[in-house]
Design an enzyme around this catalytic site. Structure first.
Site, short mmCIF file in Angstrom:
data_model
loop_
_atom_site.label_atom_id
_atom_site.label_comp_id
_atom_site.label_asym_id
_atom_site.label_seq_id
_atom_site.Cartn_x
_atom_site.Cartn_y
_atom_site.Cartn_z
N SER A 13 0.80 -1.26 -0.05
CA SER A 13 0.15 0.08 -0.09
C SER A 13 0.93 1.26 -0.03
O SER A 13 1.67 1.17 -0.74
CB SER A 13 -0.97 -0.22 1.32
OG SER A 13 -1.80 1.07 1.30
N HIS A 40 -2.59 -0.71 -3.60
CA HIS A 40 -3.64 -0.09 -3.47
C HIS A 40 -3.54 1.22 -4.53
O HIS A 40 -2.62 2.00 -4.59
CB HIS A 40 -3.74 0.69 -1.97
CG HIS A 40 -4.35 -0.46 -1.11
ND1 HIS A 40 -4.13 -0.46 0.16
CD2 HIS A 40 -4.84 -2.09 -1.30
CE1 HIS A 40 -4.57 -1.40 0.92
NE2 HIS A 40 -4.89 -2.44 -0.09
N ASP A 132 -4.61 -4.01 5.97
CA ASP A 132 -4.98 -4.71 4.78
C ASP A 132 -4.05 -5.92 4.56
O ASP A 132 -2.63 -5.77 4.51
CB ASP A 132 -4.99 -3.96 3.63
CG ASP A 132 -6.12 -4.57 2.45
OD1 ASP A 132 -6.71 -5.64 2.85
OD2 ASP A 132 -5.91 -4.18 1.37
#
Length: 343
Positions: A13, A40, A132
């Site tokens: 990310s 992401h 995540d």
């Protein structure tokens, strides 16, 4: 039937481009495994990640296409606004509900890889904020796969590696550029994916939701059938969130938006701050309107009406002063939120 660990799934990310570039640069050019990557990305973006990673290391890099078989010695990246999933030896792209506000989501890829490949998959968590990928990495380990995590001290944003290490017993914790040698060793290991423990029903349901609209099999229960209402609301649709574990770490709403506790807390913090700024604007407008109405009443010879609006103006002005000090203090809602201290 034995097979090599020939699938590597990677999640990153914030700070992920740097970490992925180092990771790709450390992979051997003859790595006999497929490497699937989720970074992401904002929904409307045009991803330059394939070109960046192709320049960083020896392996060819392509953006994944729906239904495409996976080739060994190749890196595939998730396109913007699509979950990248693995199913029956091919890649699937899905517009299933967002997870932690993201599509593509790391957990969605990891979950599908754990189901399709069992112990023959290795999960890699790189730099990023929040958590995540942690649940997906935990599932990969539960089903006999390997877990490799970037050294948090090297990560630009260490939160994601730190959260992974807090929940998952990683096989290796390394700088991104040193992971290639470990992965090359893992690929030489042969395992029997059929020996993996069955997928928990909650993870089956989550995988089913991620694949929604893409021919997912019938007969899988709905979220509401296998979980209990949490008393919390989904920030995306205002629906009830259902708790997916007894630790209060995972939530989904009826239509499928998924949140971890950390991501939900941060989103609530942002929503509250947004509401407070909107309240500040409304109070300032009310203060100014009350002042105009007081002047108008004075001009028309209604002193009692003017006094009433003047009191409204003073009350609104006081509320503006208090709320503005709170928002500017840095120790209110924004200061209490989940912040990445490395930012």
């Amino acid at each position: 039937m034995l097979r090599p660990r020939d699938l590597v799934v990677v999640g990153a990310s914030a700070g992920g481009v740097e970490a992925l570039s180092a990771f790709a640069g450390g992979l051997p050019g003859d790595l006999p495994a497929s490497v699937l990557v989720v970074l992401h990305l904002p929904p409307g973006a045009v991803s330059a990640l394939p070109a960046i990673l192709a320049r960083s290391g020896p392996l060819p890099v392509r953006e994944a296409e729906d239904g495409e078989p996976m080739e060994r010695s190749c890196i595939y990246t998730a396109p913007p606004d699509r979950h990248l999933l693995v199913e029956d030896g091919v890649m699937r792209l899905s517009r299933g509900p967002t997870e932690n506000g993201h599509r593509p989501a790391i957990d969605a890829l990891f979950r599908s890889a754990a189901r399709a490949f069992g112990s023959a998959v290795t999960g890699v968590v790189l730099s990023g904020s929040l958590d995540d990928g942690v649940n997906g990495l935990e599932l990969i380990k539960t089903r006999g796969g390997r877990a490799v995590v970037q050294d948090p001290g090297e990560a630009v944003f260490p939160s994601m590696p730190e959260n992974a290490l807090a929940r998952v017993e990683a096989d290796f914790v390394l700088p991104a550029k040193e992971m290639g040698g470990v992965l090359a060793d893992y690929v030489r290991e042969h395992v029997d994916p059929a020996e993996a423990d069955p997928m928990p029903i909650i993870d089956e349901v989550e995988l089913h939701v991620a694949r929604s609209g893409d021919g997912a099999e019938a007969g899988i229960p709905e979220v509401v059938d296998v979980s209990e209402p949490s008393g919390l609301a989904c920030p995306d649709c205002d629906g009830v969130l259902f708790s997916l574990d007894d630790r209060g770490n995972r939530y989904r709403c009826r239509v499928g938006h998924a949140w971890t506790a950390q991501a939900l807390f941060e989103r609530q913090t942002l929503d509250i701050e947004h509401a407070l700024w909107a309240a500040l604007r409304a109070l300032e407008e009310q203060r100014d309107l009350a002042a105009r109405m007081a002047r108008d009443a004075t001009d028309r010879g209604f002193p009692l009406v003017a006094d009433r609006y003047q009191r409204h103006r003073e009350e609104s002005a006081h509320a503006v002063s208090v709320l503005r000090r709170f928002l500017y203090s840095g120790v209110g809602v924004a200061g209490a939120g989940v912040q990445d201290t490395s930012a």
